[in-house]
Design a protein around this motif. Structure first.
Motif, PDB file in Angstrom:
ATOM      1  N   ASN A 241      44.315  43.858  46.188  1.00 55.51           N
ATOM      2  CA  ASN A 241      43.792  44.845  45.048  1.00 55.51           C
ATOM      3  C   ASN A 241      42.357  45.592  45.805  1.00 55.51           C
ATOM      4  N   ARG A 242      41.818  46.454  46.930  1.00 53.66           N
ATOM      5  CA  ARG A 242      40.650  46.890  47.300  1.00 53.66           C
ATOM      6  C   ARG A 242      40.603  47.977  47.100  1.00 53.66           C
ATOM      7  N   ASN A 243      39.395  49.183  46.606  1.00 57.93           N
ATOM      8  CA  ASN A 243      39.019  50.152  46.947  1.00 57.93           C
ATOM      9  C   ASN A 243      38.577  51.002  47.742  1.00 57.93           C
ATOM     10  N   ILE A 244      39.208  50.286  49.483  1.00 59.92           N
ATOM     11  CA  ILE A 244      38.366  50.682  50.200  1.00 59.92           C
ATOM     12  C   ILE A 244      39.194  52.264  50.473  1.00 59.92           C
ATOM     13  N   LEU A 245      40.045  52.627  50.245  1.00 61.85           N
ATOM     14  CA  LEU A 245      40.911  54.091  50.465  1.00 61.85           C
ATOM     15  C   LEU A 245      40.390  55.314  49.455  1.00 61.85           C
ATOM     16  N   ALA A 246      39.342  55.305  48.459  1.00 63.34           N
ATOM     17  CA  ALA A 246      38.882  55.977  48.047  1.00 63.34           C
ATOM     18  C   ALA A 246      38.812  57.251  48.650  1.00 63.34           C
ATOM     19  N   GLY A 247      39.057  58.401  48.110  1.00 68.48           N
ATOM     20  CA  GLY A 247      39.343  59.691  48.917  1.00 68.48           C
ATOM     21  C   GLY A 247      39.710  60.220  49.201  1.00 68.48           C
ATOM     22  N   LYS A 248      40.747  58.509  49.739  1.00 71.50           N
ATOM     23  CA  LYS A 248      40.988  59.467  51.592  1.00 71.50           C
ATOM     24  C   LYS A 248      42.705  59.837  51.039  1.00 71.50           C
ATOM     25  N   VAL A 249      43.259  61.062  51.573  1.00 73.55           N
ATOM     26  CA  VAL A 249      45.035  61.015  51.246  1.00 73.55           C
ATOM     27  C   VAL A 249      45.844  60.666  52.869  1.00 73.55           C
ATOM     28  N   CYS A 250      46.522  59.916  52.285  1.00 73.52           N
ATOM     29  CA  CYS A 250      47.701  59.494  53.167  1.00 73.52           C
ATOM     30  C   CYS A 250      49.094  60.359  53.063  1.00 73.52           C
ATOM     31  N   ALA A 251      49.455  60.891  54.411  1.00 74.74           N
ATOM     32  CA  ALA A 251      50.561  61.502  54.076  1.00 74.74           C
ATOM     33  C   ALA A 251      51.284  60.383  55.313  1.00 74.74           C
ATOM     34  N   THR A 252      53.074  60.088  54.181  1.00 75.65           N
ATOM     35  CA  THR A 252      54.363  59.845  54.980  1.00 75.65           C
ATOM     36  C   THR A 252      55.001  60.221  55.043  1.00 75.65           C
ATOM     37  N   LEU A 253      55.188  60.965  56.113  1.00 74.64           N
ATOM     38  CA  LEU A 253      56.531  61.972  56.409  1.00 74.64           C
ATOM     39  C   LEU A 253      57.394  61.066  57.290  1.00 74.64           C
TER      40      LEU A 253
ATOM     41  N   LEU B  69      45.466  49.805  47.466  1.00 70.45           N
ATOM     42  CA  LEU B  69      43.810  50.144  47.982  1.00 70.45           C
ATOM     43  C   LEU B  69      43.208  51.046  47.973  1.00 70.45           C
ATOM     44  N   GLY B  70      43.601  51.767  46.747  1.00 73.13           N
ATOM     45  CA  GLY B  70      42.746  52.713  46.343  1.00 73.13           C
ATOM     46  C   GLY B  70      42.894  53.948  46.869  1.00 73.13           C
ATOM     47  N   GLY B  71      44.181  54.483  47.712  1.00 74.42           N
ATOM     48  CA  GLY B  71      43.758  55.728  48.191  1.00 74.42           C
ATOM     49  C   GLY B  71      44.960  57.033  47.409  1.00 74.42           C
ATOM     50  N   LYS B  72      45.275  57.724  47.518  1.00 75.73           N
ATOM     51  CA  LYS B  72      45.949  58.702  47.322  1.00 75.73           C
ATOM     52  C   LYS B  72      47.708  59.210  48.457  1.00 75.73           C
ATOM     53  N   VAL B  73      49.240  59.060  47.887  1.00 79.05           N
ATOM     54  CA  VAL B  73      49.741  59.090  49.428  1.00 79.05           C
ATOM     55  C   VAL B  73      50.936  60.767  48.861  1.00 79.05           C
ATOM     56  N   ILE B  74      51.144  61.695  50.187  1.00 79.70           N
ATOM     57  CA  ILE B  74      51.847  62.832  50.089  1.00 79.70           C
ATOM     58  C   ILE B  74      52.507  62.922  51.049  1.00 79.70           C
ATOM     59  N   GLY B  75      53.472  63.291  50.374  1.00 81.72           N
ATOM     60  CA  GLY B  75      54.972  63.093  51.601  1.00 81.72           C
ATOM     61  C   GLY B  75      55.957  63.099  51.382  1.00 81.72           C
ATOM     62  N   PHE B  76      56.894  62.717  52.810  1.00 78.96           N
ATOM     63  CA  PHE B  76      58.926  63.580  51.797  1.00 78.96           C
ATOM     64  C   PHE B  76      59.692  62.103  52.233  1.00 78.96           C
TER      65      PHE B  76
ATOM     66  N   ILE C 269      47.063  47.622  58.643  1.00 83.01           N
ATOM     67  CA  ILE C 269      47.072  48.230  60.252  1.00 83.01           C
ATOM     68  C   ILE C 269      46.258  49.007  59.814  1.00 83.01           C
ATOM     69  N   ILE C 270      46.785  49.805  58.511  1.00 90.34           N
ATOM     70  CA  ILE C 270      45.740  50.767  57.931  1.00 90.34           C
ATOM     71  C   ILE C 270      44.063  50.635  57.507  1.00 90.34           C
ATOM     72  N   SER C 271      44.004  49.463  57.449  1.00 93.13           N
ATOM     73  CA  SER C 271      42.859  49.932  57.493  1.00 93.13           C
ATOM     74  C   SER C 271      42.167  49.571  58.723  1.00 93.13           C
ATOM     75  N   ASP C 272      42.128  49.361  59.891  1.00 92.84           N
ATOM     76  CA  ASP C 272      41.350  48.851  61.045  1.00 92.84           C
ATOM     77  C   ASP C 272      42.346  50.755  62.096  1.00 92.84           C
ATOM     78  N   VAL C 273      43.276  51.413  61.403  1.00 96.49           N
ATOM     79  CA  VAL C 273      43.415  52.644  61.995  1.00 96.49           C
ATOM     80  C   VAL C 273      42.537  52.806  61.579  1.00 96.49           C
ATOM     81  N   LEU C 274      42.168  53.150  60.403  1.00 97.04           N
ATOM     82  CA  LEU C 274      40.894  53.996  59.259  1.00 97.04           C
ATOM     83  C   LEU C 274      39.625  53.429  59.650  1.00 97.04           C
ATOM     84  N   GLY C 275      39.080  52.396  60.270  1.00 97.96           N
ATOM     85  CA  GLY C 275      38.018  51.546  60.545  1.00 97.96           C
ATOM     86  C   GLY C 275      37.375  50.947  58.984  1.00 97.96           C
ATOM     87  N   VAL C 276      38.422  51.405  58.120  1.00 96.28           N
ATOM     88  CA  VAL C 276      37.800  50.512  56.544  1.00 96.28           C
ATOM     89  C   VAL C 276      38.154  49.258  56.566  1.00 96.28           C
ATOM     90  N   GLY C 277      36.996  48.699  55.488  1.00 91.15           N
ATOM     91  CA  GLY C 277      37.437  47.437  54.645  1.00 91.15           C
ATOM     92  C   GLY C 277      37.192  46.269  56.028  1.00 91.15           C
TER      93      GLY C 277
END
Ligand code: CP
Length: 303
Positions: A32-44, A63-70, A295-303
């Motif tokens: 549990n870390r807040n490194i994705l605060a303010g980020k929106v991640c889409a799962t398609l 990681l503190g992000g938000k999810v949209i998707g289908f 993977i997410i933290s690496d791709v986004l360059g956070v954390g």
């Protein structure tokens, strides 16, 4: 590694893989870390999923992000004829990261070429499932204490099993000895045999699922016969129950043997195996959260 996408294990160096393993270990200690605060991640998800989608979404939430998707493309405008290109362009207007599963091989690579938003491949047809490979490698590392010099036996649908294809490439950095057990109809595609030849990786192929092979293995990687990839269901019926692992087959196996399966299972692992301490597939799926956080933290360059 190109930090802007995670499309194929072939794009990763050994150092990339080891870095992701270390990150997964760190996320397991502190998920549990807040490194994705303010980020929106889409799962398609254009194809069904339980573990991959939910573990990616758990990873983002922790990681503190938000999810949209289908999770069902039939509820989206692709059912009205919208192209994948237009869908990716639209979602790129809304999200900071796109995690995508699609039935077409190469779909994630294509998506990565038409948007600047980072793309993570959550499975493209029978081609690749690179995030599964990261959790598989992490599971191998956790259970064996190393990745090098292991005997990895893969069983079942080696033709359509994208997790098998990705894992061969991922393990290739670590001097594996592979054993493949499949019926002739589901044999490993030529390109992966060529890949192993080019990388001087020893392997043997079998049709019989014998205890002799199990007893030489450090990892037994069971797979489901991929019904959804068959064009002729009569062919599927012929091979669907070809191999079933039963607890009695493990009696003489090595103490360090662990049984992995990307899941879902259908019939290929009998339920009496679940209570054997060598069964690791449910813990393996749990490792998916940590590997995907890495993977997410690496791709986004956070954390
Ligand atoms: N292992 C895997 O990809 O499972 P799901 O299809 O449930 O996501």
């Amino acid at each position: 590694m190109n930090k802007n996408f995670f499309v194929s294990v072939a794009d990763l160096s050994k150092d990339d893989i080891l870095r992701l393993m270390r990150k997964a270990e760190s996320f397991e200690k502190e998920p549990n870390r807040n490194i994705l605060a303010g980020k929106v991640c889409a799962t398609l998800f254009f194809e069904p999923s339980t573990r991959t989608r939910l573990s990616f979404e758990t990873a983002v939430n922790r990681l503190g992000g938000k999810v949209i998707g289908f999770s069902d493309a039939a509820t989206t405008s692709s059912s009205k004829g919208e192209t994948l290109k237009d869908t990716i362009k639209m979602v790129s207007n809304y999200a900071d990261l796109i995690i995508m599963r699609h039935h077409l091989e190469g779909a994630a690579r294509y998506a990565a070429e038409i948007t600047d938003v980072p793309i993570i491949n959550a499975g493209d047809g029978a081609n690749q499932h690179p995030s599964q490979t990261m959790l598989d490698l992490y599971s191998v590392y956790k259970t064996q204490g190393r990745l090098e010099n292991l005997v990895i036996t893969m069983v079942g649908d080696l033709k359509y099993g994208r997790t098998v294809h990705s894992l061969i490439v991922g393990m290739s950095h670590f001097k594996p000895h592979f054993k493949f057990i499949a019926p002739e109809e589901l044999r490993l595609p030529d390109i992966y045999r060529q890949f192993m030849d080019e990388h001087n990786l020893p392997y043997e192929e079998y049709v019989d699922f014998s205890e002799e092979v199990i007893n030489q293995s450090d990892i037994l990687y069971m797979t489901r016969v991929q019904r959804e990839r068959f064009t002729d269901l009569m062919e599927y019926e012929k091979v669907k129950n070809v191999y079933i692992l039963k607890n009695c087959m493990l009696a003489e196996s090595k103490p360090n043997l662990r049984i992995l399966h990307p899941l879902p299972r259908v019939n290929e692992i009998a339920y009496d195996v679940d209570d054997n301490p060598k069964a690791y597939y449910f813990e393996q799926a749990k490792n998916g959260v940590y590997a995907r956080q890495a993977i997410i933290s690496d791709v986004l360059g956070v954390g």
